[in-house]
Design a protein around this motif. Structure first.
Motif, PDB file in Angstrom:
ATOM      1  N   VAL A  35     -34.281 -25.878 -33.209  1.00  0.00           N
ATOM      2  CA  VAL A  35     -34.165 -24.554 -32.603  1.00  0.00           C
ATOM      3  C   VAL A  35     -33.104 -24.597 -31.511  1.00  0.00           C
ATOM      4  CG1 VAL A  35     -35.398 -22.765 -31.314  1.00  0.00           C
ATOM      5  CG2 VAL A  35     -36.576 -24.046 -33.106  1.00  0.00           C
ATOM      6  N   PRO A  36     -32.247 -23.568 -31.396  1.00  0.00           N
ATOM      7  CA  PRO A  36     -31.220 -23.555 -30.336  1.00  0.00           C
ATOM      8  C   PRO A  36     -31.854 -23.743 -28.954  1.00  0.00           C
ATOM      9  CG  PRO A  36     -30.873 -21.761 -31.874  1.00  0.00           C
ATOM     10  CD  PRO A  36     -32.197 -22.359 -32.225  1.00  0.00           C
ATOM     11  N   PRO A  37     -31.183 -24.473 -28.047  1.00  0.00           N
ATOM     12  CA  PRO A  37     -31.753 -24.735 -26.715  1.00  0.00           C
ATOM     13  C   PRO A  37     -31.740 -23.525 -25.792  1.00  0.00           C
ATOM     14  CG  PRO A  37     -29.543 -25.642 -26.870  1.00  0.00           C
ATOM     15  CD  PRO A  37     -29.898 -25.167 -28.245  1.00  0.00           C
ATOM     16  N   SER A  38     -30.905 -22.531 -26.088  1.00  0.00           N
ATOM     17  CA  SER A  38     -30.808 -21.345 -25.230  1.00  0.00           C
ATOM     18  C   SER A  38     -30.210 -20.192 -26.021  1.00  0.00           C
ATOM     19  CB  SER A  38     -29.925 -21.626 -24.014  1.00  0.00           C
ATOM     20  OG  SER A  38     -28.572 -21.772 -24.412  1.00  0.00           O
ATOM     21  N   PHE A  39     -30.317 -18.980 -25.465  1.00  0.00           N
ATOM     22  CA  PHE A  39     -29.702 -17.838 -26.127  1.00  0.00           C
ATOM     23  C   PHE A  39     -28.183 -17.913 -26.035  1.00  0.00           C
ATOM     24  CE2 PHE A  39     -28.926 -13.474 -27.392  1.00  0.00           C
ATOM     25  CZ  PHE A  39     -29.918 -13.278 -28.329  1.00  0.00           C
ATOM     26  N   SER A 141     -28.226 -19.035 -38.995  1.00  0.00           N
ATOM     27  CA  SER A 141     -28.043 -18.973 -37.539  1.00  0.00           C
ATOM     28  C   SER A 141     -28.892 -17.867 -36.925  1.00  0.00           C
ATOM     29  CB  SER A 141     -26.567 -18.736 -37.197  1.00  0.00           C
ATOM     30  OG  SER A 141     -25.785 -19.850 -37.559  1.00  0.00           O
ATOM     31  N   ILE A 142     -29.027 -16.754 -37.644  1.00  0.00           N
ATOM     32  CA  ILE A 142     -29.863 -15.654 -37.149  1.00  0.00           C
ATOM     33  C   ILE A 142     -31.333 -16.045 -37.225  1.00  0.00           C
ATOM     34  CG2 ILE A 142     -30.475 -13.225 -37.458  1.00  0.00           C
ATOM     35  CD1 ILE A 142     -27.670 -12.848 -38.691  1.00  0.00           C
ATOM     36  N   VAL A 143     -31.697 -16.784 -38.272  1.00  0.00           N
ATOM     37  CA  VAL A 143     -33.072 -17.300 -38.350  1.00  0.00           C
ATOM     38  C   VAL A 143     -33.341 -18.211 -37.153  1.00  0.00           C
ATOM     39  CG1 VAL A 143     -34.687 -18.721 -39.663  1.00  0.00           C
ATOM     40  CG2 VAL A 143     -33.174 -17.148 -40.864  1.00  0.00           C
ATOM     41  N   ASP A 144     -32.366 -19.059 -36.814  1.00  0.00           N
ATOM     42  CA  ASP A 144     -32.506 -19.940 -35.649  1.00  0.00           C
ATOM     43  C   ASP A 144     -32.702 -19.136 -34.371  1.00  0.00           C
ATOM     44  OD1 ASP A 144     -32.228 -22.198 -37.196  1.00  0.00           O
ATOM     45  OD2 ASP A 144     -30.110 -22.512 -36.734  1.00  0.00           O
ATOM     46  N   ALA A 145     -31.939 -18.052 -34.228  1.00  0.00           N
ATOM     47  CA  ALA A 145     -32.056 -17.201 -33.034  1.00  0.00           C
ATOM     48  C   ALA A 145     -33.445 -16.587 -32.960  1.00  0.00           C
ATOM     49  CB  ALA A 145     -30.996 -16.101 -33.065  1.00  0.00           C
ATOM     50  N   PHE A 146     -33.954 -16.150 -34.104  1.00  0.00           N
ATOM     51  CA  PHE A 146     -35.297 -15.576 -34.142  1.00  0.00           C
ATOM     52  C   PHE A 146     -36.327 -16.631 -33.769  1.00  0.00           C
ATOM     53  CE2 PHE A 146     -39.259 -14.393 -36.285  1.00  0.00           C
ATOM     54  CZ  PHE A 146     -39.416 -13.082 -35.854  1.00  0.00           C
ATOM     55  N   MET A 147     -36.170 -17.837 -34.296  1.00  0.00           N
ATOM     56  CA  MET A 147     -37.097 -18.920 -34.005  1.00  0.00           C
ATOM     57  C   MET A 147     -37.079 -19.282 -32.521  1.00  0.00           C
ATOM     58  SD  MET A 147     -36.412 -21.319 -37.365  1.00  0.00           S
ATOM     59  CE  MET A 147     -37.218 -22.758 -36.650  1.00  0.00           C
ATOM     60  N   PHE A 148     -35.909 -19.204 -31.897  1.00  0.00           N
ATOM     61  CA  PHE A 148     -35.809 -19.475 -30.464  1.00  0.00           C
ATOM     62  C   PHE A 148     -36.679 -18.506 -29.674  1.00  0.00           C
ATOM     63  CE2 PHE A 148     -33.667 -18.296 -26.434  1.00  0.00           C
ATOM     64  CZ  PHE A 148     -33.860 -19.488 -25.739  1.00  0.00           C
ATOM     65  N   CYS A 149     -36.730 -17.258 -30.113  1.00  0.00           N
ATOM     66  CA  CYS A 149     -37.531 -16.239 -29.428  1.00  0.00           C
ATOM     67  C   CYS A 149     -39.004 -16.300 -29.827  1.00  0.00           C
ATOM     68  CB  CYS A 149     -36.973 -14.846 -29.724  1.00  0.00           C
ATOM     69  SG  CYS A 149     -35.289 -14.581 -29.131  1.00  0.00           S
ATOM     70  N   ASP A 150     -39.267 -16.724 -31.050  1.00  0.00           N
ATOM     71  CA  ASP A 150     -40.639 -16.792 -31.562  1.00  0.00           C
ATOM     72  C   ASP A 150     -41.285 -18.081 -31.073  1.00  0.00           C
ATOM     73  OD1 ASP A 150     -42.972 -16.540 -33.042  1.00  0.00           O
ATOM     74  OD2 ASP A 150     -42.045 -17.166 -34.926  1.00  0.00           O
ATOM     75  N   LYS A 151     -41.676 -18.114 -29.806  1.00  0.00           N
ATOM     76  CA  LYS A 151     -42.119 -19.331 -29.144  1.00  0.00           C
ATOM     77  C   LYS A 151     -43.355 -19.957 -29.777  1.00  0.00           C
ATOM     78  CE  LYS A 151     -38.908 -19.130 -25.974  1.00  0.00           C
ATOM     79  NZ  LYS A 151     -37.761 -20.061 -26.047  1.00  0.00           N
ATOM     80  N   ASP A 152     -44.271 -19.130 -30.270  1.00  0.00           N
ATOM     81  CA  ASP A 152     -45.510 -19.698 -30.810  1.00  0.00           C
ATOM     82  C   ASP A 152     -45.448 -19.944 -32.314  1.00  0.00           C
ATOM     83  OD1 ASP A 152     -45.697 -17.174 -31.880  1.00  0.00           O
ATOM     84  OD2 ASP A 152     -47.619 -16.660 -30.954  1.00  0.00           O
TER      85      ASP A 152
END
Length: 218
Positions: A35-39, A141-152
């Motif tokens: 998962v990306p480390p930051s936005f 990459s967009i899936v990764d961005a979503f996963m970064f926000c989807d913390k749980d």
């Protein structure tokens, strides 16, 4: 999924959405997925993603036969066939309906981005597909961005998760002027399309396409 899922249980969740959530959750569980480390790390990919969306624009224009800036169901069937997506003909209408965000019965360009991404996630094209590696990487990459926000890792994003995701990057959540919260407010309204308090991947993607300027023809 806790409080987020309880809101969804009160609604009629489509089969496509259930499969969409399962696909995201599976990626969360993949030990090889990072998962990306930051936005900020996500934002750095905006130009590349936008370039890939230009390819989607070319596909969209090809099948927008009547130049109405929308695609109907029959045109979508031709598109799926041309792109070699492995979607049974009987399911094409379900994908179409799932991506028709405004319920107009037509698919505009941003909705087309959604339908291409959902099709890629749920019915990966064969090796002879017409999607470039660049476009496939953009979707991932967009899936990764979503996963970064989807913390749980539930497959849905709450407003608190979005706020915390931005705060991790900006570090000013508690500023009196509003800080991250002042940024999150309008972004949340763009994402929570059905105003039910949670954001699915397709809603996130629909907003994301606007953020990277995908709807701009030039």
């Amino acid at each position: 999924m806790g409080q987020k899922s309880s809101k969804r249980r009160e609604e009629v969740v489509s089969e496509i959405e259930k499969r969409m959530v399962a696909a995201v959750v599976a990626r969360h569980k993949d030990p090889n997925r990072k998962v990306p480390p930051s936005f900020d790390a996500v934002a750095l990919k905006f130009p590349v993603i936008n370039k890939a969306f230009c390819e989607v624009r070319e596909v969209f224009n090809k099948f927008d036969v009547d130049k109405s800036k929308t695609i109907d169901l029959e045109e979508m069937k031709s598109c799926f066939k041309d792109l070699h997506f492995q979607i049974p003909e009987g399911e094409v209408q379900a994908y179409f309906k799932e991506s028709d965000m405004d319920g107009s019965g037509k698919i505009d360009f941003r909705e087309f981005v959604v339908i291409i991404a959902l099709s890629y996630l749920l019915a990966p094209p064969r090796r002879d597909n017409a999607l470039s590696p660049q476009l496939q990487k953009a979707v991932e990459s967009i899936v990764d961005a979503f996963m970064f926000c989807d913390k749980d890792g539930s497959g849905y994003v709450s407003k608190d998760e979005i706020t915390n995701s931005f705060a991790e990057t900006c570090g000013n959540l508690r500023r009196p002027s509003g800080g991250v919260r002042s940024v999150v407010g309008p972004r949340w309204l763009e994402m929570d399309w059905d105003a039910n308090g949670t954001v699915s991947f397709k809603e996130f993607l629909f907003a994301f396409a606007d953020w990277v300027g995908a709807d701009e023809e030039d």
